[in-house]
Design a protein around this motif. Structure first.
Motif: not given
Length: 176
Positions: A159-167
């Motif tokens: 998953l890539l959380e676009t809010e944080t750029g965290e995978f």
């Protein structure tokens, strides 16, 4: 990618779509759609940011572009592009919005083929991944199983959380 027909169910994440209350004028689904489209057209390595901004303005679902929401959408896109470029600096192929039907029906946000020919599933989430992590991991597992049944060599799912750029990696083991 190979394709086969036969739909029994539907994998959808909108039932747990994160982001309510985070946007000034956009519905969370509208914001997610804008972010997905911008990422699809970004190219990752040499991004034409003015072109991406024009695309987002052109696709804006409301009569007036809200400045706060526009800034937030573009921040999501910039963080996601930076994360994708760092993780997959030299992809052989990229496929966005990959629809499939194999006993289940779904749309994979992004498939990236690495230099060795293995495929990586990436599903974009605008935020709230931790709150719905188990649901999202189930979604990714179903995607992985579907692609394996089509003969696709799946190396990883995340998953890539676009809010944080965290995978957020999803544990995945190919069956023997």
């Amino acid at each position: 990618l190979p394709s086969k027909a036969g739909s029994v169910g539907d994998v959808r994440s909108d039932e747990v779509f994160a982001g309510a209350g985070r946007w000034a004028t956009l519905e969370p689904r509208e914001a997610g759609d804008l972010i997905h489209k911008a990422l699809e057209h970004s190219g990752w390595i040499q991004v034409d940011w003015p072109r991406i901004e024009r695309l987002v303005r052109r696709l804006w679902p409301k009569p007036v572009v809200d400045g706060t929401d526009f800034t937030t959408v573009m921040a999501h896109v910039r963080r996601a592009v930076a994360a994708l470029a760092a993780r997959y600096p030299n992809p052989r192929l990229r496929r966005h919005e990959v629809a499939f039907e194999t006993g289940i029906k779904g749309v994979i946000d992004l498939l990236v083929q690495d230099e060795a020919g293995a495929w990586h599933i990436v599903d974009f989430k605008t935020g709230g991944v931790q709150a719905h992590l188990e649901v999202y991991r189930t979604q990714l597992s179903l995607y992985g199983e579907a692609l394996l049944s089509l003969g696709v060599n799946v190396a990883s799912m995340s998953l890539l959380e676009t809010e944080t750029g965290e995978f957020f990696a999803n544990p995945f083991t190919q069956p023997d």
